[in-house]
Write a protein that holds these residues in place. Structure first.
Motif, PDB file in Angstrom:
ATOM      1  N   VAL A   1     -40.590   0.950 -30.468  1.00  0.00           N
ATOM      2  CA  VAL A   1     -39.452   2.003 -30.680  1.00  0.00           C
ATOM      3  C   VAL A   1     -39.122   2.149 -29.316  1.00  0.00           C
ATOM      4  O   VAL A   1     -40.138   2.783 -28.638  1.00  0.00           O
ATOM      5  CB  VAL A   1     -39.762   3.051 -31.472  1.00  0.00           C
ATOM      6  CG1 VAL A   1     -38.435   3.640 -31.719  1.00  0.00           C
ATOM      7  CG2 VAL A   1     -40.295   2.442 -32.929  1.00  0.00           C
ATOM      8  N   SER A   2     -37.964   2.349 -28.954  1.00  0.00           N
ATOM      9  CA  SER A   2     -37.265   3.105 -27.824  1.00  0.00           C
ATOM     10  C   SER A   2     -36.400   3.926 -28.205  1.00  0.00           C
ATOM     11  O   SER A   2     -35.684   3.950 -29.326  1.00  0.00           O
ATOM     12  CB  SER A   2     -36.711   2.077 -26.790  1.00  0.00           C
ATOM     13  OG  SER A   2     -35.651   1.291 -27.398  1.00  0.00           O
ATOM     14  N   VAL A   3     -36.375   5.042 -27.583  1.00  0.00           N
ATOM     15  CA  VAL A   3     -35.316   6.286 -27.635  1.00  0.00           C
ATOM     16  C   VAL A   3     -34.439   6.552 -26.572  1.00  0.00           C
ATOM     17  O   VAL A   3     -34.854   6.466 -25.410  1.00  0.00           O
ATOM     18  CB  VAL A   3     -36.101   7.279 -27.904  1.00  0.00           C
ATOM     19  CG1 VAL A   3     -35.188   8.633 -28.722  1.00  0.00           C
ATOM     20  CG2 VAL A   3     -37.115   7.250 -29.152  1.00  0.00           C
ATOM     21  N   GLN A   4     -33.305   6.706 -26.682  1.00  0.00           N
ATOM     22  CA  GLN A   4     -32.099   7.090 -25.849  1.00  0.00           C
ATOM     23  C   GLN A   4     -31.362   8.264 -26.167  1.00  0.00           C
ATOM     24  O   GLN A   4     -30.956   8.177 -27.560  1.00  0.00           O
ATOM     25  CB  GLN A   4     -31.217   5.835 -25.601  1.00  0.00           C
ATOM     26  CG  GLN A   4     -30.247   6.191 -24.721  1.00  0.00           C
ATOM     27  CD  GLN A   4     -29.008   5.028 -24.364  1.00  0.00           C
ATOM     28  OE1 GLN A   4     -29.390   4.098 -25.163  1.00  0.00           O
ATOM     29  NE2 GLN A   4     -27.898   5.160 -23.706  1.00  0.00           N
ATOM     30  N   ALA A   5     -31.251   9.111 -25.426  1.00  0.00           N
ATOM     31  CA  ALA A   5     -30.418  10.309 -25.888  1.00  0.00           C
ATOM     32  C   ALA A   5     -28.799  10.264 -24.909  1.00  0.00           C
ATOM     33  O   ALA A   5     -28.926  10.480 -23.867  1.00  0.00           O
ATOM     34  CB  ALA A   5     -30.921  11.756 -25.476  1.00  0.00           C
ATOM     35  N   ARG A   6     -27.936   9.738 -25.825  1.00  0.00           N
ATOM     36  CA  ARG A   6     -26.652   9.195 -25.189  1.00  0.00           C
ATOM     37  C   ARG A   6     -25.870  10.258 -24.565  1.00  0.00           C
ATOM     38  O   ARG A   6     -25.430  10.112 -23.169  1.00  0.00           O
ATOM     39  CB  ARG A   6     -25.905   8.220 -26.257  1.00  0.00           C
ATOM     40  CG  ARG A   6     -24.704   7.499 -25.648  1.00  0.00           C
ATOM     41  CD  ARG A   6     -23.615   7.108 -26.583  1.00  0.00           C
ATOM     42  NE  ARG A   6     -22.994   8.137 -27.228  1.00  0.00           N
ATOM     43  CZ  ARG A   6     -22.108   8.111 -28.105  1.00  0.00           C
ATOM     44  NH1 ARG A   6     -22.012   6.775 -28.535  1.00  0.00           N
ATOM     45  NH2 ARG A   6     -21.427   9.158 -28.512  1.00  0.00           N
ATOM     46  N   ASP A   7     -25.882  11.340 -25.302  1.00  0.00           N
ATOM     47  CA  ASP A   7     -24.847  12.412 -24.772  1.00  0.00           C
ATOM     48  C   ASP A   7     -25.496  13.811 -24.340  1.00  0.00           C
ATOM     49  O   ASP A   7     -24.831  14.460 -24.283  1.00  0.00           O
ATOM     50  CB  ASP A   7     -24.075  12.867 -26.201  1.00  0.00           C
ATOM     51  CG  ASP A   7     -23.100  11.470 -26.621  1.00  0.00           C
ATOM     52  OD1 ASP A   7     -22.674  10.837 -25.795  1.00  0.00           O
ATOM     53  OD2 ASP A   7     -22.924  11.507 -27.710  1.00  0.00           O
ATOM     54  N   VAL A   8     -26.712  13.525 -24.020  1.00  0.00           N
ATOM     55  CA  VAL A   8     -27.479  14.703 -23.334  1.00  0.00           C
ATOM     56  C   VAL A   8     -26.860  15.046 -22.132  1.00  0.00           C
ATOM     57  O   VAL A   8     -26.665  13.957 -21.306  1.00  0.00           O
ATOM     58  CB  VAL A   8     -28.971  14.541 -23.456  1.00  0.00           C
ATOM     59  CG1 VAL A   8     -29.572  15.694 -22.311  1.00  0.00           C
ATOM     60  CG2 VAL A   8     -29.785  15.111 -24.599  1.00  0.00           C
ATOM     61  N   GLY A   9     -26.543  16.067 -21.806  1.00  0.00           N
ATOM     62  CA  GLY A   9     -25.766  16.340 -20.269  1.00  0.00           C
ATOM     63  C   GLY A   9     -24.366  16.453 -20.274  1.00  0.00           C
ATOM     64  O   GLY A   9     -23.550  16.886 -19.229  1.00  0.00           O
TER      65      GLY A   9
END
Length: 313
Positions: A303-311
């Motif tokens: 599993v990989s995780v990405q927080a697209r809209d943080v920031g």
């Protein structure tokens, strides 16, 4: 590079077992696999599977180029080619020199393992008729005569094969599984799950296979001491997971994903993207995405995780 061989098609027979001699041991040293076999038996598809597993693959390689290509490999450099797949077959005009090239490499201590793709004459003829292309050796002869010639040319390398895969009764997905069974590392024969947290106000991720909406949870944005933090920070994570229904949602969502992931493996789909959304993509979706990822990793999934809209404001 492209290939002139048709991909295998479904025929109304059972799934043949994978025939193999004792598989070569896994090694930290560079691995070299020669993919060869009958035209139309699925060589290109097998090469594609290796590419998906991270191998460096060269299609329609001249036999005389195998040794120089192997010489370029290195096991010491992080960016070097450590797993090489070479498709060499009768399309190469110097194919009759392949046996000698393999002998030379063996004398130098280089192990080249061979995967041979085969199918019955009847199935091969049907596949060439289906794609409306001639056999590469056909010339002025019939397809059956070209197949017979190819079998005679391949007899020597066939006798050396480490793996024999008969694709007469396989679908594309079944062939994928057999190639992976032979060559994938244990941690590679799984579905790669990508989890993306996002904010609905910025739009859905275009590549999402599944979308989870966690806007039913209380929003930490309205708590002044949490507003500047993200779902990766402990106070926000603890707040989100303590909300009514949060842990129950994660539990049941992961439970619902398990049969889906098993089905993906059966169908030869090795990539899944899950999108978890809240309003702004900063707090709730990030915390829940991380929690789902932790649960899936605990079950043995990659599993990989990405927080697209943080920031984003």
């Amino acid at each position: 590079m492209t290939s002139d061989e048709p991909s295998p098609i479904t025929v109304p027979t059972g799934i043949p077992a994978l025939e193999a001699s004792t598989p070569p041991p896994r090694s930290a040293h560079p691995q070299v696999v020669l993919i060869t076999g009958m035209s139309g038996a699925g060589r290109t598809r097998a090469a594609t599977v290796l590419e998906d597993l991270g191998w460096y693959v060269v299609d329609n390689l001249p036999a005389q180029m195998l040794a120089p290509l192997v010489g370029m490999m290195t096991a010491s450099s992080a960016h070097g080619v450590q797993r090489l797949g070479a498709v060499i077959d009768v399309r190469g005009r110097d194919f009759d020199e392949l046996a000698g090239e393999l002998d030379d490499l063996a004398r130098k201590g280089v192990e080249v393992h061979i995967m041979f793709l085969d199918a019955s004459d009847e199935v091969l003829v049907r596949r060439f008729e289906f794609v409306r292309r001639p056999h590469p050796l056909q010339g002025d002869t019939t397809t059956l005569e070209a197949i017979a010639l190819e079998r005679s040319l391949l007899a020597e390398v066939r006798s050396r094969a480490d793996w024999m895969i008969d694709t007469s009764g396989t679908t594309v997905h079944e062939l994928d599984r057999q190639v992976r069974q032979a060559l994938a590392r244990p941690d590679e024969d799984v579905v790669q799950v990508s989890i993306v947290s996002f904010g609905f106000k910025y739009g859905l991720p275009l590549d999402a296979d599944y979308v989870a909406d966690v806007r039913f949870l209380s929003n930490p944005y309205w708590i002044s001491e949490l507003r500047h933090l993200t779902g990766r920070d402990g106070p926000v994570r603890d707040y989100v997971l303590s909300r009514p229904g949060a842990t129950a949602f994660v539990d049941r969502y992961v439970q619902a994903l398990e049969p889906v992931l098993e089905g993906y493996l059966r169908e030869g789909k090795y990539y899944m993207t899950i999108a978890v959304g809240c309003t702004g993509g900063k707090h709730r979706s990030v915390a829940i995405a991380e929690q789902v990822a932790t649960r899936l990793r605990g079950l043995g999934h990659r599993v990989s995780v990405q927080a697209r809209d943080v920031g984003k404001e």
